[in-house]
Write an enzyme that holds these catalytic residues in place. Structure first.
Site, PDB file in Angstrom:
ATOM      1  N   HIS A  62      26.385  93.292  29.261  1.00 10.97           N
ATOM      2  CA  HIS A  62      25.703  93.411  30.544  1.00 10.97           C
ATOM      3  C   HIS A  62      26.784  93.673  31.585  1.00 10.97           C
ATOM      4  O   HIS A  62      27.857  93.072  31.531  1.00 10.97           O
ATOM      5  CB  HIS A  62      24.910  92.125  30.865  1.00 10.97           C
ATOM      6  CG  HIS A  62      23.557  92.100  30.206  1.00 10.97           C
ATOM      7  ND1 HIS A  62      22.887  90.945  29.908  1.00 10.97           N
ATOM      8  CD2 HIS A  62      22.764  93.124  29.786  1.00 10.97           C
ATOM      9  CE1 HIS A  62      21.718  91.245  29.338  1.00 10.97           C
ATOM     10  NE2 HIS A  62      21.636  92.558  29.247  1.00 10.97           N
ATOM     11  N   HIS A 108      27.465  81.194  36.717  1.00 16.37           N
ATOM     12  CA  HIS A 108      26.518  82.292  36.533  1.00 16.37           C
ATOM     13  C   HIS A 108      25.253  82.048  37.358  1.00 16.37           C
ATOM     14  O   HIS A 108      24.129  82.213  36.892  1.00 16.37           O
ATOM     15  CB  HIS A 108      26.190  82.458  35.042  1.00 16.37           C
ATOM     16  CG  HIS A 108      25.629  83.802  34.688  1.00 16.37           C
ATOM     17  ND1 HIS A 108      24.282  84.037  34.620  1.00 16.37           N
ATOM     18  CD2 HIS A 108      26.214  84.991  34.397  1.00 16.37           C
ATOM     19  CE1 HIS A 108      24.071  85.309  34.282  1.00 16.37           C
ATOM     20  NE2 HIS A 108      25.233  85.906  34.141  1.00 16.37           N
ATOM     21  N   ASP A 152      27.567  92.856  34.517  1.00 18.48           N
ATOM     22  CA  ASP A 152      28.232  91.795  35.293  1.00 18.48           C
ATOM     23  C   ASP A 152      29.312  91.070  34.491  1.00 18.48           C
ATOM     24  O   ASP A 152      29.998  90.196  35.014  1.00 18.48           O
ATOM     25  CB  ASP A 152      27.201  90.784  35.852  1.00 18.48           C
ATOM     26  CG  ASP A 152      26.310  90.166  34.785  1.00 18.48           C
ATOM     27  OD1 ASP A 152      25.866  90.903  33.873  1.00 18.48           O
ATOM     28  OD2 ASP A 152      26.045  88.949  34.853  1.00 18.48           O
ATOM     29  N   HIS A 153      29.502  91.463  33.226  1.00 12.30           N
ATOM     30  CA  HIS A 153      30.523  90.803  32.406  1.00 12.30           C
ATOM     31  C   HIS A 153      31.680  91.714  32.001  1.00 12.30           C
ATOM     32  O   HIS A 153      32.648  91.255  31.418  1.00 12.30           O
ATOM     33  CB  HIS A 153      29.878  90.168  31.165  1.00 12.30           C
ATOM     34  CG  HIS A 153      28.929  89.077  31.532  1.00 12.30           C
ATOM     35  ND1 HIS A 153      29.264  87.740  31.492  1.00 12.30           N
ATOM     36  CD2 HIS A 153      27.664  89.132  32.020  1.00 12.30           C
ATOM     37  CE1 HIS A 153      28.242  87.017  31.909  1.00 12.30           C
ATOM     38  NE2 HIS A 153      27.252  87.836  32.238  1.00 12.30           N
ATOM     39  N   ASP A 185      26.096  84.578  28.414  1.00 14.14           N
ATOM     40  CA  ASP A 185      24.795  84.126  28.889  1.00 14.14           C
ATOM     41  C   ASP A 185      23.965  83.770  27.667  1.00 14.14           C
ATOM     42  O   ASP A 185      24.109  84.380  26.619  1.00 14.14           O
ATOM     43  CB  ASP A 185      24.074  85.240  29.629  1.00 14.14           C
ATOM     44  CG  ASP A 185      24.870  85.823  30.802  1.00 14.14           C
ATOM     45  OD1 ASP A 185      25.977  85.369  31.075  1.00 14.14           O
ATOM     46  OD2 ASP A 185      24.367  86.776  31.411  1.00 14.14           O
TER      47      ASP A 185
HETATM   48 ZN   LIG Z   1      25.356  87.766  33.147  1.00 15.28          ZN
HETATM   49 ZN   LIG Z   2      23.628  88.904  30.405  1.00 17.96          ZN
END
Ligand SMILES: [Zn+2]
Ligand SMILES: [Zn+2]
Length: 303
Positions: free
Chosen positions: A64, A270, A66-67, A212
């Site tokens: 994802h 997060h 955001d990582h 996550d």
């Molecule tokens: Zn995330």
């Molecule tokens: Zn994620």
């Protein structure tokens, strides 16, 4: 020697003016590691004056954006700075293709060796073992293949009680045996137990990175009695349905897992952009697991 986590980003997918996407910098003895690399990670590294010359390993939990979006900038900056030492990136499959698509389109040619290691996302495994650290994956349950990472310090050698050894006129050679936890037998056949001439080493320290995921107890045996557990807590518990829907965890669930795993300390991160004030999220987690802290940017957590 240090065992320290610095928080570089604590936001979930949508950042806020004061919260960046996921990234953490880990120092274990003389080794440094980067875990996840959300957008802006290189700027956060500069802001908190962290040194990357020893950085050889980066761990990405999942793909994802955001990582991992921060990797593109970070890898280019290393190139511009003249980095010439190899760098290894562990991640679920697909990252190498994305990175090289961008680099090839932009005509970026790296001057240092970049190695991609694909982690197994269905079976936990040991992925790195150095004289200082052992790293293994944790299988998480998210919308796309995702792993967490568990860092364990290698046991240190026993410390010699040199003054006592001198009192018994033991040769220097005996220290070699004692350090490894072996007895020493001298020329006359007399046995000296290592237990009498050593101090016990400090217990190996550990850190688990879990982001996550939906709440999962499958990782429990692996994170049991970990010193420091970072667990995502995207939502407060009143949004449990939303957490389940999106394969995320609530703060109370993270605290419940920390309690069951009997860890020493829990870090929450997060966070959803919907929470301007994170105190209520922290408070409801502390009701279940008191030794909980918010993984706020710039904070350092020492194990
Ligand atoms: Zn995330
Ligand atoms: Zn994620």
């Amino acid at each position: 020697l240090p065992f320290e986590v610095t928080i570089l980003g604590c936001s979930s997918a949508t950042p806020t003016a004061d919260r960046h996407p996921s990234a953490q910098f880990l120092q274990i003895r003389n080794s440094t590691f980067l875990i996840d690399c959300g957008e802006g990670t290189q700027i956060q590294i500069m802001r908190f004056r962290l040194r990357t010359h020893k950085l050889q390993h980066i761990f990405i939990s999942h793909l994802h954006p955001d990582h991992y979006l921060g990797l593109l900038g970070l890898l280019c900056t290393f190139n511009l700075q003249g980095r010439n030492t190899p760098l290894t990136i562990f991640s679920p499959p697909g990252l190498q293709e994305v990175i090289y698509k961008v680099f090839n389109t932009s005509g970026v040619v790296l001057q240092y060796e970049l190695v991609f290691e694909i982690v197994n996302t269905s079976q936990p495994e040991i992925i790195l073992e150095t004289p200082e650290v052992l790293v293994q994956t944790l299988i998480l349950q998210h919308r796309i293949p995702t792993v967490g990472y568990l860092f364990r310090e290698q046991p240190t050698l026993l410390k010699i009680d040199a003054a006592k050894a001198a009192l018994f006129k033991l040769p220097f050679e005996a220290f070699k045996y004692f350090k490894r936890g072996e007895d020493f037998v001298d020329e006359s056949g007399q046995r000296f137990s290592y237990k009498d001439f050593t101090f016990p080493p400090p217990a190996p320290r550990s850190f688990a990175y879990v982001s996550d995921t939906i709440y999962t107890e499958e990782i429990l045996p692996f994170i049991f009695e970990t010193d420091l557990l970072y667990h995502e807590a995207t939502f407060m518990h009143d949004r449990l349905d939303r957490a389940k829907e999106t394969f995320h965890t609530t703060s109370v669930q993270a605290a419940e897992l920390a309690k069951k795993a009997n860890v020493k300390q829990l870090l929450l991160g997060h966070f959803s952009a919907r929470y301007k004030n994170l105190e209520p999220l922290l408070e409801e987690a502390r009701e279940v697991f008191p030794d909980t802290a918010l993984a706020l940017e710039g904070l350092k957590f020492t194990v």
